[in-house]
Design an enzyme around this catalytic site. Structure first.
Site, mmCIF file in Angstrom:
data_model
loop_
_atom_site.group_PDB
_atom_site.id
_atom_site.type_symbol
_atom_site.label_atom_id
_atom_site.label_comp_id
_atom_site.label_asym_id
_atom_site.label_seq_id
_atom_site.Cartn_x
_atom_site.Cartn_y
_atom_site.Cartn_z
ATOM 1 N N CYS A 45 -19.756 32.316 10.796
ATOM 2 C CA CYS A 45 -19.498 33.160 9.614
ATOM 3 C C CYS A 45 -19.044 34.552 10.031
ATOM 4 O O CYS A 45 -18.164 35.149 9.392
ATOM 5 C CB CYS A 45 -20.755 33.288 8.759
ATOM 6 S SG CYS A 45 -21.376 31.731 8.118
HETATM 7 C C1 BEZ Z 1 -22.598 29.724 11.656
HETATM 8 O O1 BEZ Z 1 -22.010 30.490 10.899
HETATM 9 O O2 BEZ Z 1 -22.459 29.807 12.862
HETATM 10 C C2 BEZ Z 1 -23.509 28.678 11.102
HETATM 11 C C3 BEZ Z 1 -24.188 28.892 9.928
HETATM 12 C C4 BEZ Z 1 -25.063 27.929 9.451
HETATM 13 C C5 BEZ Z 1 -25.215 26.730 10.129
HETATM 14 C C6 BEZ Z 1 -24.490 26.517 11.299
HETATM 15 C C7 BEZ Z 1 -23.623 27.485 11.798
#
Ligand code: BEZ
Length: 211
Positions: A45
């Protein structure tokens, strides 16, 4: 219920990092991209938000407003945005909806319980100036989105809203387009007086109009 193409994008009022917004009023006459993130302070994200901030001028050029969402609070988003600016090189320059009570996430069906009970998936909704949903895409949490592809689709959506054409595989702005299947040759003569190439009666190709 799932949101389908052509549905009116549900309206809502929500707290964001840029104050309280009423979604339809905030969109005004613009196109919109509403996209969700599973969670604040997560790596994928962080890269996505930094990239969207970097290419925001490309959305502005196309008269598209972008807005993010996660089920975390605006207070949490504000803290996280410091990290995004620091690590990704561009401060977040668009609003992020805080949705801890999941009002907007539920309205847009962004939580898919068989993937995760509590976190939003990576949803993308492109909304036209008529407030109708033009595109939906859903990615799993583990896969970062390709926002250049979102821009490419917006180019196609805006072109096909203006001209009775469709865009072929892997089309990008400036490439040849296809005359829409519902357009007869007679109508096409009026719409495209410079002509087209008939590859098959159902596959009529011409340079992108307006270029
Ligand atoms: C991420 O943004 O890296 C992420 C967020 C939630 C679950 C898995 C990855």
């Amino acid at each position: 219920m799932a949101i389908r193409l052509g549905d009116t994008a549900p309206d809502f009022t929500a707290d964001t990092t840029q104050g309280t917004i009423s979604f339809h009023e905030w969109l005004g006459d613009s196109w919109g991209v509403l996209f969700s993130h599973p969670k604040d302070f997560t790596p994928v994200c962080t890269t996505e938000l930094g990239y969207v901030a970097r290419i925001k001028p490309e959305f502005d050029k196309r008269n598209v407003k972008v807005i993010g969402l996660s089920v975390d609070s605006v207070e949490s988003h504000n803290k996280w945005e410091g990290d995004i600016g620091e690590t990704q090189g561009t401060p977040v320059n668009f609003p992020m909806i805080g949705d801890p009570d999941r009002t907007v996430s539920d309205l847009y069906d962004m939580i898919h319980p068989n993937a995760n009970d509590t976190l939003t998936v990576r949803s993308v909704f492109v909304i036209g100036p008529d407030k109708k949903v033009k595109l939906t895409i859903t990615y799993p949490a583990s896969t970062g989105r390709n926002f250049d592809e979102i821009l490419r689709v917006i180019d196609s959506l805006q072109l096909t809203a203006k001209y009775k054409v469709a865009t072929p595989v892997n089309w990008t702005d400036g490439n040849d387009v296809i005359i829409g299947a519902a357009v007869s040759d007679d109508e096409a003569k009026t719409l495209f007086p410079n002509g087209w190439k008939t590859v098959k009666p159902y596959l009529r190709v011409l340079p992108q109009p307006g270029k």
